[in-house]
Design an enzyme around this catalytic site. Structure first.
Site, PDB file in Angstrom:
ATOM      1  N   PHE A   1     -45.636  71.651  58.250  1.00 42.20           N
ATOM      2  CA  PHE A   1     -46.572  71.167  59.261  1.00 42.20           C
ATOM      3  C   PHE A   1     -45.899  70.368  60.363  1.00 42.20           C
ATOM      4  CE2 PHE A   1     -46.347  67.445  56.460  1.00 42.20           C
ATOM      5  CZ  PHE A   1     -46.289  66.404  57.367  1.00 42.20           C
TER       6      PHE A   1
ATOM      7  N   SER B   1     -41.115  70.550  51.308  1.00 41.01           N
ATOM      8  CA  SER B   1     -40.864  69.494  50.332  1.00 41.01           C
ATOM      9  C   SER B   1     -39.881  69.938  49.256  1.00 41.01           C
ATOM     10  CB  SER B   1     -42.180  69.076  49.670  1.00 41.01           C
ATOM     11  OG  SER B   1     -42.677  70.132  48.853  1.00 41.01           O
TER      12      SER B   1
ATOM     13  N   CYS C   1     -37.702  65.607  58.819  1.00 44.10           N
ATOM     14  CA  CYS C   1     -36.746  65.696  57.712  1.00 44.10           C
ATOM     15  C   CYS C   1     -35.416  65.052  58.077  1.00 44.10           C
ATOM     16  CB  CYS C   1     -36.535  67.151  57.306  1.00 44.10           C
ATOM     17  SG  CYS C   1     -35.721  68.159  58.561  1.00 44.10           S
TER      18      CYS C   1
END
EC number: 1.2.1.27
Length: 497
Positions: free
Chosen positions: A150, A227, A282
């Site tokens: 996302f 993730s 990230c």
């Protein structure tokens, strides 16, 4: 009434036929922007079949023609840059300036894909033996899949499908169900650029649709960003079904601050790198490691962070927007509370933050912890929110040891005026992407995005030379042409004569 999110299957934009419905929410107020009707199993099968059929002709398309599609596409992306950024902002909540950066970093990868004729060049050695030449050619894999997160609705899809398709593959994009609208618009522009129908499919859904793609015998390669838990699942499931997989997973990125660094530059860069995009990167800096006398800068770091103001995407004074959903907000606030319970010093508390006019938004204010230790959850876990932890050490060697003990290895940076310190750091640090006086060292696309350790599962990384290798296979040809009728005799050895 919410707008239905369309799938792109076999060259047509269609509504999903699956039973599951997923609302797409606006993070500013959690109102419903759109609704996804997930793809049915039959639609996923149709997407794979269409991609496979199109691949048969697309791989035979001259590479110069494929490059021209990419040239037209990058021009259209630039023409529609602000429109795309507004879509990103509306479904993710990013500030408009941040969303424009999201789109632009994706455009840079498309520009890189425009150079595909040079990127696909092989190698030749003449006379490897008498009158024998050896050369390599690069060929596409077939049907490739991209599963995107996302937090970068434009950039990460553009990491994947333009380069894969430029190399001669067909591609199925499964965007995050939380931010599907940007991907649909990217696909519309791709068709407008002249891409043949069927070379790109866009399929919406969740685990059911992902599993079908991961296990499908016609899918040859899978790219994933997300993730740790899902990244491990995608890698192990995909490879168990004979797919080539690149899986970019979690991170915990550190910035080392040496006492000889430019303090004003350090603080400015640290604030933006830690809470920009609400920390939903990230490559966000979530831990600053203060070496020696740099620990004296903590009050000034706190003062700078305290001036940061979250707000709606169209507020030019806002530093960042909301986090993606109420569940993310609750998790971040839980980790902040756990940090306090475990003994970290909470210098700024972003829990319960309110923005005027948006009482139901997913707001988390800038949060700062000092005295953080590696055994604390706030240090160990990827918070994915606007939370900065400060750790203190006495030497560069201790800082390197601290970072190397982390299970992650996505990115790190050092701020210093010492070339010797920077050289020591870059040589000994066990992290794939290193910044020297650069807080977020995401490389431009002619280099590859090279996360290490628990941040990456696979062998070949995204874009750059490794990206081309990921989406292609190398075929080595050894050839000899006889120029006479003479026969040298039967050769029973493995030597070339």
């Amino acid at each position: 009434m919410s707008v239905p999110v369309r799938h792109l299957i076999a060259g047509a934009f269609v509504e999903g036929l699956g039973a599951q419905r997923i609302p797409v929410s606006n993070p500013l107020d959690n109102s419903t922007l759109a609704e996804i009707a997930c793809a049915s199993a039959e639609q996923v099968e149709q997407a794979v079949a269409s991609a496979r059929e199109t691949f048969a002709s697309w791989k035979e398309t001259p590479v110069s023609e494929r490059a021209r599609v990419m040239l037209r596409y990058q021009a259209l992306l630039k023409e529609h840059h602000d429109e795309l950024a507004k879509i990103v902002s509306s479904e993710l909540g990013k500030t408009f300036e941040d969303a424009k950066g999201d789109v632009w970093r994706g455009i840079e990868v498309v520009e890189h894909a425009c150079n595909v004729p040079s990127l696909l060049m092989g190698e030749t050695v003449e006379n490897v033996a008498r009158n024998i030449d050896t050369y390599s050619i690069t060929q596409p894999l077939g049907v490739c899949v991209g599963i995107t997160p996302f937090n970068f609705p434009a950039m990460i899809p553009l990491w994947m499908f333009p380069l894969a398709i430029a190399c001669g593959n067909a591609f199925i994009l499964k965007p995050s169900e939380q931010v599907p609208l940007t991907s649909v618009r990217l696909a519309e522009l791709f068709l407008e650029a002249g891409a043949p129908k069927g070379v790109l499919q866009v399929v919406h859904g969740g685990k059911e649709q992902v599993d079908q793609l991961l296990k499908h015998p016609q899918v040859k390669a899978v790219s994933f960003v997300g993730s740790v838990a899902v990244g491990q699942y995608v890698y192990h499931t995909g490879t168990a079904h004979n797919k080539r997989v690149q899986s970019f997973a979690g991170a915990k990125n550190h910035m080392v601050i040496m006492p000889d660094a430019d303090k004003a530059q350090v603080i400015s860069n640290l604030v933006g790198a830690s809470v920009g995009a609400a920390g939903q990167r990230c490559m966000a800096i979530s831990v600053a490691v203060l070496v020696g006398a740099a620990r004296e800068w903590i009050p000034e770091i706190r003062d700078a962070l305290a001036k940061v103001r979250p707000g709606p995407w169209d507020d030019s004074g806002a530093s960042y927007g909301p986090v993606i959903n109420p569940q993310a907000k609750a998790r971040i606030e839980r980790l902040i509370g756990q940090g306090v319970e475990e003994g970290a010093q909470l210098l700024l508390d972003g829990r319960g933050y309110k923005v005027e006019g948006y009482p139901d938004g997913n707001w988390v204010g800038p949060t700062l912890f000092a005295g953080v230790r590696p055994d604390m959850a706030i240090y160990r876990e990827e918070v994915f929110g606007p939370v900065l932890c400060l750790a203190e050490v006495d030497s560069l060697e201790q800082a390197i040891r601290l970072i190397n003990e982390s299970p992650y290895g996505n990115g790190t940076s050092i701020f210093t005026s010492s070339g010797a310190a920077a050289r020591t750091f870059q040589h000994h640090i066990e992290v794939g992407q290193v910044g020297i006086n650069i807080p977020i060292p995401v490389p431009l696309p002619f280099f590859s995005f090279t996360g290490w350790k628990g941040s990456f599962y696979g062998d070949l990384h995204a874009y750059g030379k490794q990206g081309v290798r990921f989406y292609t296979e190398t075929k080595t040809v050894t050839a000899r042409w006889f120029d006479s009728d003479s026969v040298a005799g039967t050769n029973f050895s493995i030597q070339m004569r």
